[in-house]
Write a protein that holds these residues in place. Structure first.
Motif, mmCIF file in Angstrom:
data_model
loop_
_atom_site.group_PDB
_atom_site.id
_atom_site.type_symbol
_atom_site.label_atom_id
_atom_site.label_comp_id
_atom_site.label_asym_id
_atom_site.label_seq_id
_atom_site.Cartn_x
_atom_site.Cartn_y
_atom_site.Cartn_z
ATOM 1 N N THR A 50 -34.192 -51.049 -9.695
ATOM 2 C CA THR A 50 -33.775 -50.426 -10.949
ATOM 3 C C THR A 50 -34.734 -50.731 -12.095
ATOM 4 O OG1 THR A 50 -31.457 -50.626 -10.266
ATOM 5 C CG2 THR A 50 -31.869 -50.246 -12.608
ATOM 6 N N ILE A 51 -35.314 -51.915 -12.087
ATOM 7 C CA ILE A 51 -36.030 -52.409 -13.265
ATOM 8 C C ILE A 51 -37.550 -52.305 -13.162
ATOM 9 C CG2 ILE A 51 -36.443 -54.472 -14.672
ATOM 10 C CD1 ILE A 51 -33.594 -55.379 -13.866
ATOM 11 N N GLN A 52 -38.130 -52.507 -11.989
ATOM 12 C CA GLN A 52 -39.574 -52.723 -11.896
ATOM 13 C C GLN A 52 -40.442 -51.465 -11.982
ATOM 14 O OE1 GLN A 52 -39.743 -54.832 -8.130
ATOM 15 N NE2 GLN A 52 -40.100 -56.777 -9.166
ATOM 16 N N CYS A 53 -39.987 -50.334 -11.485
ATOM 17 C CA CYS A 53 -40.865 -49.161 -11.342
ATOM 18 C C CYS A 53 -41.356 -48.664 -12.705
ATOM 19 C CB CYS A 53 -40.140 -48.036 -10.610
ATOM 20 S SG CYS A 53 -38.586 -47.564 -11.371
ATOM 21 N N PRO A 54 -42.627 -48.210 -12.789
ATOM 22 C CA PRO A 54 -43.201 -47.769 -14.064
ATOM 23 C C PRO A 54 -42.486 -46.569 -14.676
ATOM 24 C CG PRO A 54 -44.924 -48.163 -12.442
ATOM 25 C CD PRO A 54 -43.620 -48.220 -11.705
ATOM 26 N N MET A 105 -51.749 -45.676 -18.836
ATOM 27 C CA MET A 105 -52.059 -45.863 -17.413
ATOM 28 C C MET A 105 -52.298 -44.498 -16.758
ATOM 29 S SD MET A 105 -49.794 -47.879 -14.528
ATOM 30 C CE MET A 105 -49.762 -49.385 -15.477
ATOM 31 N N ARG A 106 -53.417 -44.311 -16.082
ATOM 32 C CA ARG A 106 -53.743 -43.041 -15.456
ATOM 33 C C ARG A 106 -52.823 -42.764 -14.286
ATOM 34 N NH1 ARG A 106 -59.934 -43.283 -14.038
ATOM 35 N NH2 ARG A 106 -59.172 -45.208 -13.084
ATOM 36 N N SER A 107 -52.705 -41.460 -13.932
ATOM 37 C CA SER A 107 -51.779 -41.049 -12.883
ATOM 38 C C SER A 107 -52.006 -41.804 -11.583
ATOM 39 C CB SER A 107 -51.919 -39.538 -12.628
ATOM 40 O OG SER A 107 -51.518 -38.819 -13.764
ATOM 41 N N LYS A 108 -53.274 -41.916 -11.165
ATOM 42 C CA LYS A 108 -53.557 -42.557 -9.891
ATOM 43 C C LYS A 108 -53.135 -44.014 -9.916
ATOM 44 C CE LYS A 108 -57.152 -43.166 -6.402
ATOM 45 N NZ LYS A 108 -58.559 -42.911 -6.044
ATOM 46 N N SER A 109 -53.403 -44.704 -11.032
ATOM 47 C CA SER A 109 -53.047 -46.103 -11.107
ATOM 48 C C SER A 109 -51.534 -46.294 -11.168
ATOM 49 C CB SER A 109 -53.716 -46.770 -12.317
ATOM 50 O OG SER A 109 -53.309 -46.185 -13.529
ATOM 51 N N VAL A 110 -50.819 -45.376 -11.841
ATOM 52 C CA VAL A 110 -49.360 -45.436 -11.881
ATOM 53 C C VAL A 110 -48.793 -45.294 -10.471
ATOM 54 C CG1 VAL A 110 -47.271 -44.220 -12.596
ATOM 55 C CG2 VAL A 110 -49.088 -44.631 -14.245
ATOM 56 N N ALA A 111 -49.324 -44.339 -9.716
ATOM 57 C CA ALA A 111 -48.862 -44.135 -8.346
ATOM 58 C C ALA A 111 -49.128 -45.376 -7.493
ATOM 59 C CB ALA A 111 -49.558 -42.916 -7.740
ATOM 60 N N SER A 112 -50.289 -45.983 -7.677
ATOM 61 C CA SER A 112 -50.648 -47.175 -6.908
ATOM 62 C C SER A 112 -49.736 -48.350 -7.261
ATOM 63 C CB SER A 112 -52.111 -47.558 -7.178
ATOM 64 O OG SER A 112 -52.979 -46.529 -6.779
ATOM 65 N N VAL A 113 -49.441 -48.517 -8.546
ATOM 66 C CA VAL A 113 -48.550 -49.591 -8.979
ATOM 67 C C VAL A 113 -47.152 -49.386 -8.408
ATOM 68 C CG1 VAL A 113 -47.368 -50.592 -10.971
ATOM 69 C CG2 VAL A 113 -49.822 -50.150 -11.077
ATOM 70 N N THR A 114 -46.663 -48.149 -8.465
ATOM 71 C CA THR A 114 -45.331 -47.830 -7.944
ATOM 72 C C THR A 114 -45.250 -48.125 -6.452
ATOM 73 O OG1 THR A 114 -45.051 -46.099 -9.618
ATOM 74 C CG2 THR A 114 -43.587 -46.025 -7.701
ATOM 75 N N ARG A 115 -46.271 -47.703 -5.701
ATOM 76 C CA ARG A 115 -46.269 -47.933 -4.250
ATOM 77 C C ARG A 115 -46.320 -49.424 -3.939
ATOM 78 N NH1 ARG A 115 -45.015 -48.343 -0.187
ATOM 79 N NH2 ARG A 115 -43.265 -47.312 -1.152
ATOM 80 N N HIS A 155 -39.415 -40.844 -9.840
ATOM 81 C CA HIS A 155 -40.383 -41.916 -10.072
ATOM 82 C C HIS A 155 -41.831 -41.424 -10.101
ATOM 83 C CE1 HIS A 155 -37.295 -44.875 -9.923
ATOM 84 N NE2 HIS A 155 -37.017 -44.710 -8.639
ATOM 85 N N LEU A 156 -42.042 -40.124 -10.092
ATOM 86 C CA LEU A 156 -43.408 -39.600 -10.121
ATOM 87 C C LEU A 156 -43.990 -39.732 -11.527
ATOM 88 C CD1 LEU A 156 -42.965 -36.511 -7.767
ATOM 89 C CD2 LEU A 156 -43.705 -38.833 -7.205
ATOM 90 N N ASN A 157 -45.242 -39.324 -11.679
ATOM 91 C CA ASN A 157 -45.953 -39.594 -12.928
ATOM 92 C C ASN A 157 -45.376 -38.868 -14.140
ATOM 93 O OD1 ASN A 157 -48.003 -41.343 -11.846
ATOM 94 N ND2 ASN A 157 -48.838 -39.543 -10.828
ATOM 95 N N ASN A 158 -44.860 -37.664 -13.937
ATOM 96 C CA ASN A 158 -44.288 -36.868 -15.012
ATOM 97 C C ASN A 158 -43.470 -35.732 -14.402
ATOM 98 O OD1 ASN A 158 -46.263 -34.728 -14.364
ATOM 99 N ND2 ASN A 158 -47.736 -36.092 -15.372
ATOM 100 N N MET A 159 -42.781 -34.984 -15.253
ATOM 101 C CA MET A 159 -41.916 -33.919 -14.745
ATOM 102 C C MET A 159 -42.722 -32.758 -14.165
ATOM 103 S SD MET A 159 -38.827 -34.856 -14.813
ATOM 104 C CE MET A 159 -38.042 -33.283 -14.463
#
Length: 306
Positions: A234-238, A1-11, A130-134
């Motif tokens: 606790t469970i849902q976030c990517p 999953m690309r960074s932008k899509s991960v951020a969108s899913v999380t939001r 919860h960001l895309n990476n460290m």
């Protein structure tokens, strides 16, 4: 999953979760109370009077904004990605303070569209892990520090970095959530009425098969919207980098970004659901078992910029 899509899913996930704060006053007011005592920050109410605050990664829960205005803050800037969360948050906050007390910004925590040394106090509440990476997390630290005024404060909350729950239980549950469609549907849709129905069925089964009476009516209120939201949170976030954003990471980031040694923020959280039985353990009142289950406890720090 690309960074932008991960951020969108999380939001998108947190937008749905945060709607529970508007529908359930018990959940909202518990969280407001958590941030309404200035001594929790090792500060006084006078330190909050008239200041400009940034809530970086605010979402649409609203509890921090309500607490800060209650402490006397002059203005709160709410920042998060996208625009879906803004009408929901604006509607909620209108009930508690004049609209001019807030502004809403579509931006990412690692690219904050404000000048250096702009805010008196900056908050990052449950966001950095919860960001895309460290790498993005470290960029976010740098941005949060950049927009904090010299002499101002940066507060971060990062959860429990170790212990039985974070090292073993939660990763296993999250893995099952991502691989089992039925369990995913259950977590995504569970609510207080559903839990009450399950308990009623258990009670009827026990009555039929053993003759025992199970007073489910006394337990059902303990599985409220606050409890349901906690499970989803606790469970849902990517992404969940809690074990990597540990104490060493926090102390290093504050030092690297020119802050004085941080102070750890601690308070006993009064709960009204089933988690109230675990609150003493979470606070560390049973040292041996607390450390086994929760590690060092929730990492919540505040530090002053040099």
């Amino acid at each position: 999953m690309r960074s932008k899509s991960v951020a969108s899913v999380t939001r998108k996930i947190y937008f749905k979760q945060h709607l529970n704060f508007a529908k359930d006053p018990v959940l909202l007011h518990r969280c407001v109370k958590m941030f309404s005592d200035p001594t929790y920050f090792s500060l006084t109410k006078k330190d909050f009077e008239g200041i400009h605050i940034l809530d970086a990664g605010s979402g649409n829960s609203g509890f921090l904004e309500i607490a800060m205005i209650g402490l006397g803050a002059g203005h709160v800037t709410c920042l998060d990605i996208g625009k879906q969360w803004i009408p929901a948050l604006r509607t909620l906050l209108k009930k508690y303070a004049p609209p001019e007390k807030f502004d809403f910004v579509d931006a990412s925590t690692d690219k904050i569209p404000f000048p250096d040394n702009h805010f008196d106090m900056v908050f990052s509440q449950g966001v950095l892990m919860h960001l895309n990476n460290m790498e993005q997390t470290k960029r976010a630290w740098k941005e949060l520090a950049r927009v904090t005024k010299r002499g101002g404060y940066l507060y971060v909350s990062l959860g429990n970095p170790s212990g039985l729950l974070e090292d073993a239980v939660i990763p296993a549950v999250r893995k099952y959530y991502n691989t089992n469609k039925e369990f995913k549907h259950f977590i995504d849709t569970q609510n207080p009425d559903m839990w009450k129905g399950f308990l009623k069925s258990l009670s009827e089964s026990m009555q039929k098969r053993t003759g025992e009476h199970f007073a489910y009516e006394n337990i059902a209120p303990l599985l409220d919207w606050d409890f349901c939201t906690m499970l989803q949170n606790t469970i849902q976030c990517p992404h969940r980098y809690i074990t990597q954003t540990d104490q060493d990471h926090v102390l290093a980031m504050y030092k690297q970004n020119k802050f004085k040694p941080p102070r750890r923020c601690r308070r006993f959280v009064v709960r009204h659901n089933i988690r109230k039985f675990f609150a003493p353990l979470h606070f560390g009142d049973v040292p041996y078992l607390s450390k086994l289950v929760y590690g060092p406890g929730c990492l919540e720090y505040i530090a002053q910029k040099r």
